[in-house]
Design a protein around this motif. Structure first.
Motif, PDB file in Angstrom:
ATOM      1  N   PHE A 147       0.831  -1.203   0.000  1.00 53.81           N
ATOM      2  CA  PHE A 147       0.000   0.000   0.000  1.00 53.81           C
ATOM      3  C   PHE A 147       0.869   1.258   0.000  1.00 53.81           C
ATOM      4  CE2 PHE A 147      -3.324   2.874   1.789  1.00 53.81           C
ATOM      5  CZ  PHE A 147      -4.296   2.634   0.826  1.00 53.81           C
ATOM      6  N   LYS A 148       1.988   1.192   0.696  1.00 50.55           N
ATOM      7  CA  LYS A 148       2.919   2.322   0.687  1.00 50.55           C
ATOM      8  C   LYS A 148       3.517   2.514  -0.701  1.00 50.55           C
ATOM      9  CE  LYS A 148       7.072   4.101   2.978  1.00 50.55           C
ATOM     10  NZ  LYS A 148       8.097   3.828   4.036  1.00 50.55           N
ATOM     11  N   LYS A 149       3.830   1.409  -1.373  1.00 52.44           N
ATOM     12  CA  LYS A 149       4.430   1.474  -2.708  1.00 52.44           C
ATOM     13  C   LYS A 149       3.498   2.134  -3.711  1.00 52.44           C
ATOM     14  CE  LYS A 149       6.010  -1.472  -6.498  1.00 52.44           C
ATOM     15  NZ  LYS A 149       6.108  -2.880  -6.992  1.00 52.44           N
ATOM     16  N   VAL A 150       2.199   1.865  -3.612  1.00 52.02           N
ATOM     17  CA  VAL A 150       1.254   2.449  -4.577  1.00 52.02           C
ATOM     18  C   VAL A 150       0.830   3.852  -4.161  1.00 52.02           C
ATOM     19  CG1 VAL A 150       0.407   0.176  -5.275  1.00 52.02           C
ATOM     20  CG2 VAL A 150      -0.824   1.443  -3.497  1.00 52.02           C
ATOM     21  N   GLY A 151       1.422   4.364  -3.069  1.00 54.11           N
ATOM     22  CA  GLY A 151       1.155   5.744  -2.680  1.00 54.11           C
ATOM     23  C   GLY A 151      -0.062   5.943  -1.823  1.00 54.11           C
ATOM     24  N   GLY A 152      -0.564   4.891  -1.213  1.00 53.74           N
ATOM     25  CA  GLY A 152      -1.758   5.022  -0.387  1.00 53.74           C
ATOM     26  C   GLY A 152      -1.492   5.774   0.908  1.00 53.74           C
ATOM     27  N   VAL A 153      -2.557   6.305   1.473  1.00 54.92           N
ATOM     28  CA  VAL A 153      -2.479   6.986   2.766  1.00 54.92           C
ATOM     29  C   VAL A 153      -2.627   5.913   3.838  1.00 54.92           C
ATOM     30  CG1 VAL A 153      -3.514   8.700   4.285  1.00 54.92           C
ATOM     31  CG2 VAL A 153      -3.457   9.095   1.811  1.00 54.92           C
ATOM     32  N   GLY A 154      -1.564   5.661   4.583  1.00 54.43           N
ATOM     33  CA  GLY A 154      -1.636   4.558   5.529  1.00 54.43           C
ATOM     34  C   GLY A 154      -0.607   4.623   6.624  1.00 54.43           C
ATOM     35  N   SER A 155      -0.696   3.643   7.517  1.00 50.61           N
ATOM     36  CA  SER A 155       0.222   3.530   8.642  1.00 50.61           C
ATOM     37  C   SER A 155       0.322   2.067   9.027  1.00 50.61           C
ATOM     38  CB  SER A 155      -0.285   4.358   9.837  1.00 50.61           C
ATOM     39  OG  SER A 155       0.521   4.170  10.983  1.00 50.61           O
ATOM     40  N   CYS A 156       1.494   1.679   9.504  1.00 48.65           N
ATOM     41  CA  CYS A 156       1.691   0.311   9.997  1.00 48.65           C
ATOM     42  C   CYS A 156       2.324   0.398  11.375  1.00 48.65           C
ATOM     43  CB  CYS A 156       2.583  -0.485   9.045  1.00 48.65           C
ATOM     44  SG  CYS A 156       2.881  -2.194   9.581  1.00 48.65           S
ATOM     45  N   PHE A 157       1.618  -0.130  12.374  1.00 47.05           N
ATOM     46  CA  PHE A 157       2.077  -0.065  13.755  1.00 47.05           C
ATOM     47  C   PHE A 157       2.226  -1.488  14.278  1.00 47.05           C
ATOM     48  CE2 PHE A 157       1.948   0.405  18.283  1.00 47.05           C
ATOM     49  CZ  PHE A 157       2.531   1.640  18.540  1.00 47.05           C
ATOM     50  N   CYS A 158       3.454  -1.842  14.688  1.00 44.98           N
ATOM     51  CA  CYS A 158       3.736  -3.212  15.106  1.00 44.98           C
ATOM     52  C   CYS A 158       4.100  -3.263  16.590  1.00 44.98           C
ATOM     53  CB  CYS A 158       4.900  -3.780  14.297  1.00 44.98           C
ATOM     54  SG  CYS A 158       4.678  -3.632  12.506  1.00 44.98           S
ATOM     55  N   PHE A 159       3.334  -4.013  17.343  1.00 42.33           N
ATOM     56  CA  PHE A 159       3.679  -4.229  18.741  1.00 42.33           C
ATOM     57  C   PHE A 159       4.797  -5.271  18.818  1.00 42.33           C
ATOM     58  CE2 PHE A 159      -0.650  -2.575  19.374  1.00 42.33           C
ATOM     59  CZ  PHE A 159      -0.400  -1.666  20.393  1.00 42.33           C
ATOM     60  N   ALA A 160       5.604  -5.179  19.875  1.00 41.55           N
ATOM     61  CA  ALA A 160       6.681  -6.142  20.102  1.00 41.55           C
ATOM     62  C   ALA A 160       6.923  -6.246  21.593  1.00 41.55           C
ATOM     63  CB  ALA A 160       7.956  -5.716  19.382  1.00 41.55           C
ATOM     64  N   ARG A 161       7.083  -7.460  22.070  1.00 38.73           N
ATOM     65  CA  ARG A 161       7.226  -7.673  23.505  1.00 38.73           C
ATOM     66  C   ARG A 161       8.468  -6.990  24.065  1.00 38.73           C
ATOM     67  NH1 ARG A 161       6.386 -13.694  25.720  1.00 38.73           N
ATOM     68  NH2 ARG A 161       5.094 -13.566  23.870  1.00 38.73           N
ATOM     69  N   ASP A 162       9.548  -6.942  23.272  1.00 38.72           N
ATOM     70  CA  ASP A 162      10.782  -6.353  23.792  1.00 38.72           C
ATOM     71  C   ASP A 162      10.813  -4.834  23.684  1.00 38.72           C
ATOM     72  OD1 ASP A 162      10.908  -6.448  21.057  1.00 38.72           O
ATOM     73  OD2 ASP A 162      12.762  -7.579  20.933  1.00 38.72           O
ATOM     74  N   TRP A 163       9.682  -4.218  23.269  1.00 35.43           N
ATOM     75  CA  TRP A 163       9.578  -2.756  23.293  1.00 35.43           C
ATOM     76  C   TRP A 163       8.511  -2.304  24.283  1.00 35.43           C
ATOM     77  CZ3 TRP A 163      12.624   0.912  21.153  1.00 35.43           C
ATOM     78  CH2 TRP A 163      13.511   0.515  20.144  1.00 35.43           C
ATOM     79  N   GLN A 164       8.157  -3.159  25.248  1.00 34.46           N
ATOM     80  CA  GLN A 164       7.080  -2.814  26.169  1.00 34.46           C
ATOM     81  C   GLN A 164       7.412  -1.616  27.048  1.00 34.46           C
ATOM     82  OE1 GLN A 164       5.535  -6.217  28.301  1.00 34.46           O
ATOM     83  NE2 GLN A 164       5.305  -7.409  26.431  1.00 34.46           N
ATOM     84  N   ALA A 165       8.717  -1.363  27.255  1.00 33.64           N
ATOM     85  CA  ALA A 165       9.097  -0.193  28.051  1.00 33.64           C
ATOM     86  C   ALA A 165       8.680   1.105  27.374  1.00 33.64           C
ATOM     87  CB  ALA A 165      10.609  -0.180  28.288  1.00 33.64           C
ATOM     88  N   GLU A 166       8.454   1.041  26.067  1.00 31.65           N
ATOM     89  CA  GLU A 166       7.997   2.213  25.323  1.00 31.65           C
ATOM     90  C   GLU A 166       6.523   2.511  25.564  1.00 31.65           C
ATOM     91  OE1 GLU A 166       9.050   4.326  22.164  1.00 31.65           O
ATOM     92  OE2 GLU A 166      10.627   4.374  23.663  1.00 31.65           O
TER      93      GLU A 166
END
Length: 587
Positions: A147-166
């Protein structure tokens, strides 16, 4: 996923960009003037760029080919005040996680059809779930990157256990809002208007308020001015932390407000089917649930076979029969297939074993629900060889990796280890980790932090029934608290970045980032930010108490505050000092 639909989407988005440029030309001219730019030159340059891009896209359509025209290259984003909108680090898409070309075509097509469905009643949210190892993340990363490649308006948010302090769950909608603002000028203006009305929105941890003011209201406000779809991907929701950490986020996703999103907005969520997530999402009428556990076995086996052929095809002893055998053994678990390929062809010389012999070994593994665990144990046995010293070091090293509150590169991890209290822990972790590349990032590619490649490896390590000999236990914060305090005591100093004057604000130091990189090492930066959190989770100890007193009871306290200020984290000092209150009576 190529075809005329992508070309039409690019033409629509490029046309929308041109219309927005014309509609907001006066504001853009003001922006150029303030920036000291030549208005006539900039106008001509942008106009020519749009014209050429549209001509190229139309020619591409006529010839039915895809030349990869970038549709977002000429967007002009005014200098609207979005400064201070706190977004999450390390939560974006990862191209290394995308599906192998030619695989997962049915489910990818199903998701794309859902994105482009023009029916007003189409569910705004798609919840893609399945057991660990089924390839959920690969699918949604493929969608996000496409979707990013075709220029769409978007966002990708990925949770990760080793970033829980964030506390990623508190930053998700601020981050999504930033991403959308970078893609679309109309949304950027609507977001800037919201922030101008209430500056506290830039830092609030209230997830429901973020959703309403930073996402829902701006999207509804500009829905008539946006061409095409808005796609938000939320990956690994189950890795956000304990159930309480995602309670408010689940409430938002299941709410009536989410059902009232504009018809061009889509939210794609992945997770394992944990009870709290299933309870919240499975009954919401605006959420469509799709289980990867329901994908036909013949389709999964075909895709896994193609993946294995690409990975092991060049090996002399591995042919179609062996590829078919591994694909059947995988039982639809793409993560197991990846690990099997790494085991058969580890990319290093394995004493007295050919690829065919290693293939025979994995074919003797028992099938069933413990398939991933059996593979983990096989790879670790291949690394440790039953050596008790190696096993002790492995447990210590993995305990450190799973206990860090933010993933660190191997050099920083080794520097931290050198300050552990026990002499036997001062070993170089490279000797253990060099054979664990199938399980951990940051081993062969030292530019990446060291972290498990799959969340199920975390669960394996802390469950004695699963890991057996290789059980490392829950997080142990003592060593990290000790090391962090020793690093602060040894490395902090007055004017650590060598600023010419203490009267300069950070914004006035033009090369501040370079000075920080040169003078505040990654392990010192980590220690400044997280020593108190490690200490808070550690029982009182006289040795630790002495280190705390050495930092807080002397001028090192001022040096620590200066370092936090340079890192832009001075606001964290209050919480850190509050964590030490229970230790004060012992001083």
């Amino acid at each position: 996923m190529s075809g005329m639909r992508e070309t039409f989407a690019k033409i629509a988005l490029m046309t929308s960009g041109a219309v927005q440029f014309i509609k907001n030309y006066s504001a853009t001219v003001d922006f150029w003037k303030r920036s000291g730019k030549d208005v006539e030159y900039e106008t001509r340059d942008v106009s020519i760029a749009y014209t050429q891009a549209l001509d190229d896209l139309m020619e591409q359509y006529r010839r039915r080919e895809d030349r990869g025209v970038q549709v977002d290259a000429f967007r002009v984003l005014e200098d609207l005040d979005l400064d201070g909108l706190a977004r999450a680090r390390g939560a974006g898409p990862n191209w290394t996680k995308k599906c192998l070309d030619g695989t997962r075509t049915e489910i990818l097509a199903e998701i794309i059809n859902w994105i482009y469905d023009t029916n007003e009643d189409v569910p705004r949210i798609l919840w893609l779930h399945g057991q660990a190892g089924k390839g959920k993340s690969a699918i949604v990363h493929t969608i996000a990157l496409w979707f990013k490649k075709v220029g769409g308006v978007g966002s990708c948010f990925c949770f990760a256990r080793d970033w829980q302090a964030e506390h990623l769950e508190e930053k998700i909608f601020r981050t999504v809002a930033c991403d959308l603002a970078e893609c679309d000028p109309a949304f950027r203006r609507a977001l800037a208007d919201a922030l101008a009305t209430d500056d506290s929105l830039k830092t609030t941890s209230d997830v429901a308020l973020q959703w309403r003011k930073l996402i829902l209201e701006p999207l509804c406000k500009v829905s008539g001015n946006m061409v095409g779809n808005v796609v938000v991907v939320v990956d690994a929701l189950d890795e956000s932390g304990p159930g309480r950490s995602r309670r408010h986020l689940l409430s938002v996703l299941a709410s009536v407000q989410a059902a009232d999103l504009p018809s061009n907005v889509r939210i794609l969520v992945t997770s394992r089917p944990l009870p709290d997530i299933e309870h919240a999402l499975s009954t919401a009428p605006h959420v469509r649930a799709a289980s990867l556990d329901d994908v036909p076995a013949v389709s999964e086996e075909r895709d896994i076979r193609l993946y294995i052929m690409r990975r092991l095809g060049p090996l002399r002893d591995i042919g179609a029969t062996e590829v078919y055998g591994i694909a059947q053994k995988a039982e639809g678990l793409f993560e197991w297939a990846r690990l099997a390929c790494e085991f058969v062809n580890p990319g290093r010389t394995v004493k007295n074993e050919s690829a065919k012999e290693r293939f025979n070994n994995i074919m003797r593994f028992r099938s069933g629900g413990e398939l991933l665990d059996v593979m983990y144990r096989a790879i670790l046995e291949d690394t440790i060889h039953g050596d008790e010293i190696m096993l002790t070091r492995f447990r210590s090293i993995m305990q450190q990796i799973i206990s860090t509150l933010e993933p660190l590169h191997m050099d920083a991890l080794n520097k931290m280890r050198s300050h552990f209290p026990a002499e036997e822990d001062h070993c170089d972790m490279t000797t253990i980790l060099e054979s664990m590349a199938p399980l951990l990032s940051g081993v062969t590619d030292r530019s990446s932090p060291v972290r498990p490649l799959h969340a199920s490896f975390y669960d394996f390590l802390i469950d004695p029934a699963r890991s057996q000999t290789y059980f490392v236990g829950e997080s142990n914060m003592y060593n990290l608290a000790f090391a962090s305090l020793r690093i602060l005591s040894n490395d902090l100093r007055f004017n650590i970045c060598g600023l010419e004057s203490s009267y300069f604000s950070n914004s006035e130091v033009t090369d501040l980032e370079e000075r920080i990189k040169e003078n505040i090492s990654p392990h010192l930066s980590y220690s400044c930010r997280f020593w108190a959190q490690h200490l808070e989770r550690t029982a009182f100890d006289l040795a630790l108490g002495g280190l705390v007193k050495g930092v807080l009871g002397r001028e090192k306290l001022l040096f620590w505050l200066e370092a936090l200020s340079l890192l832009g984290l001075l606001g964290n000092a209050t919480d850190a000092l509050r964590c030490t209150l229970t230790w004060l009576p012992w001083f």
